[in-house]
Write a protein that holds these residues in place. Sequence first.
Motif, PDB file in Angstrom:
ATOM      1  N   UNK A   1       0.823  -1.195   0.000  1.00 44.59           N
ATOM      2  CA  UNK A   1       0.000   0.000   0.000  1.00 44.59           C
ATOM      3  C   UNK A   1       0.860   1.249   0.000  1.00 44.59           C
ATOM      4  N   UNK A   2       0.205   2.401   0.017  1.00 41.09           N
ATOM      5  CA  UNK A   2       0.965   3.656   0.070  1.00 41.09           C
ATOM      6  C   UNK A   2       1.827   3.722   1.317  1.00 41.09           C
ATOM      7  N   UNK A   3       1.301   3.162   2.421  1.00 38.84           N
ATOM      8  CA  UNK A   3       2.038   3.164   3.681  1.00 38.84           C
ATOM      9  C   UNK A   3       2.135   1.723   4.168  1.00 38.84           C
ATOM     10  N   UNK A   4       3.260   1.090   3.877  1.00 35.77           N
ATOM     11  CA  UNK A   4       3.417  -0.319   4.215  1.00 35.77           C
ATOM     12  C   UNK A   4       3.602  -0.559   5.705  1.00 35.77           C
ATOM     13  N   UNK A   5       3.712   0.519   6.474  1.00 32.52           N
ATOM     14  CA  UNK A   5       3.819   0.336   7.922  1.00 32.52           C
ATOM     15  C   UNK A   5       2.445   0.101   8.563  1.00 32.52           C
ATOM     16  N   UNK A   6       1.387   0.354   7.800  1.00 33.04           N
ATOM     17  CA  UNK A   6       0.038   0.158   8.326  1.00 33.04           C
ATOM     18  C   UNK A   6      -0.328  -1.328   8.318  1.00 33.04           C
ATOM     19  N   UNK A   7      -1.157  -1.723   9.270  1.00 30.92           N
ATOM     20  CA  UNK A   7      -1.640  -3.106   9.303  1.00 30.92           C
ATOM     21  C   UNK A   7      -2.464  -3.380   8.045  1.00 30.92           C
ATOM     22  N   UNK A   8      -2.332  -4.577   7.463  1.00 35.41           N
ATOM     23  CA  UNK A   8      -2.993  -4.866   6.197  1.00 35.41           C
ATOM     24  C   UNK A   8      -4.474  -5.195   6.354  1.00 35.41           C
ATOM     25  N   UNK A   9      -5.174  -5.104   5.236  1.00 34.45           N
ATOM     26  CA  UNK A   9      -6.505  -5.690   5.101  1.00 34.45           C
ATOM     27  C   UNK A   9      -6.300  -7.061   4.462  1.00 34.45           C
TER      28      UNK A   9
ATOM     29  N   UNK B   1     -13.090  -0.432   0.991  1.00 31.93           N
ATOM     30  CA  UNK B   1     -13.624   0.460   2.015  1.00 31.93           C
ATOM     31  C   UNK B   1     -12.809   0.442   3.296  1.00 31.93           C
ATOM     32  N   UNK B   2     -12.136  -0.669   3.556  1.00 34.71           N
ATOM     33  CA  UNK B   2     -11.347  -0.789   4.791  1.00 34.71           C
ATOM     34  C   UNK B   2      -9.857  -0.534   4.581  1.00 34.71           C
ATOM     35  N   UNK B   3      -9.430  -0.460   3.312  1.00 35.92           N
ATOM     36  CA  UNK B   3      -8.002  -0.316   3.031  1.00 35.92           C
ATOM     37  C   UNK B   3      -7.547   1.134   2.980  1.00 35.92           C
TER      38      UNK B   3
END
Length: 419
Positions: free
Chosen positions: A79-87, A415-417
Amino acid sequence: MNAMLDTTRNRPLAINGQRLWDSLMEMAKIGATPKGGVCRLALTDLDKQGRDLFVQWAKDAGCSIGIDRMGNVFARRSGRDDSLAPVVTGSHADSQPTGGRFDGIYGVLGGLEVIRTLNDHGVETDRPIEVVIWTNEEGSRFAPAMVASGVFAGVFSLDYGLSRADVDGKTMGEELQRIGYAGDLPMGKPIHAAFELHIEQGPILENEGITIGVVTAAQGQRWYEVVLTGQESHAGPTPMPSRRDALLGAARCIDLVNRIGLAHAPLACATVGMVQVHPNSRNVIPGRVFFTVDIRHPDDAVLAQMDREVRDGIAKIASELKLETTKLEQIFYYAPVPFDAACVDSVREGAKRFGYSHRDIVSGAGHDACYLAKVAPTAMVFVPCIGGISHNEIEDATPEWIEAGANVLLHAMLGRASR
């Protein structure tokens, strides 16, 4: 572009239904059975072939691959920010011995189709998206079912999971090493939201002409292993009144289990699915019988009542027939699972976006999502299967249903990503 909209056609972004169907049919060639089903038991060479094909497809779609110590396979789209928890989405690739082409693998390849569609339209999500193959969901080779997602969620220890053995004594740990899927990722990680796409495995949606099941909860389950012991004796000289027939006791227990299920209808289910008779000789009165019991209900209090009725009833039957209950062990239990309200709403909104008929539904089967719900906001998407038939080689679904479910999954995940 608007991630939810195909601006070239001014309609909701949609998956490629033909590509998804073709992928399912290509995967179904691995372990194909004469009646049109599949046999890909967990961690067999055929399961490895199915995993290998998915991994290659995921790499072709630009995903990185990670494998944890229970052999769960994670295909990750950044994703744009790979530090975020994934969907996360996914299901399982293993099957029953006489399984169908859609059970489990539809959820895996539906997730892959979400990634392919995002690639096609150049959609970048804030959060990473991952598609997972969960190891040994079926429990047909290694009991209990859903053991690898259970280890991921902290329900079982890693040692417990790796030590599960099949009837030949081969353990999951040994077989993961043998087929090359013993990964090194630690068990468990943060997940922002999780979805599982699946055929219903029952008749409700088809009977009502509904395309999408919005799964709000899953039934609780208890599995048991039972051994009744009597005495082997000659079938000819042994008088009827003096017999200690373990198979007669098992037959009465099977009837008991069925009556318990009927007594708690319409939501209860009660099944004896496996019986092993010793010595299994036509002119010997059976001296020992092993059998399994599976009871289910969406209300944990009712499930507990059914548990008491099973235990008390088996004890009474054994006493009346002068048998010993040498084993009555509950080997698997999870309470009814309510799914996350926000994730459920995402599924419902996805169905509305396409105008699909939909209804709330409770899952009668266990799924990896049930354990995942313990550690992450989770929901499920159901589509009909023809005749409500599953765990059967003739299991089937229409291309239209398959496409619709993946479209709903796509929009629920989108919607959640976002942040």
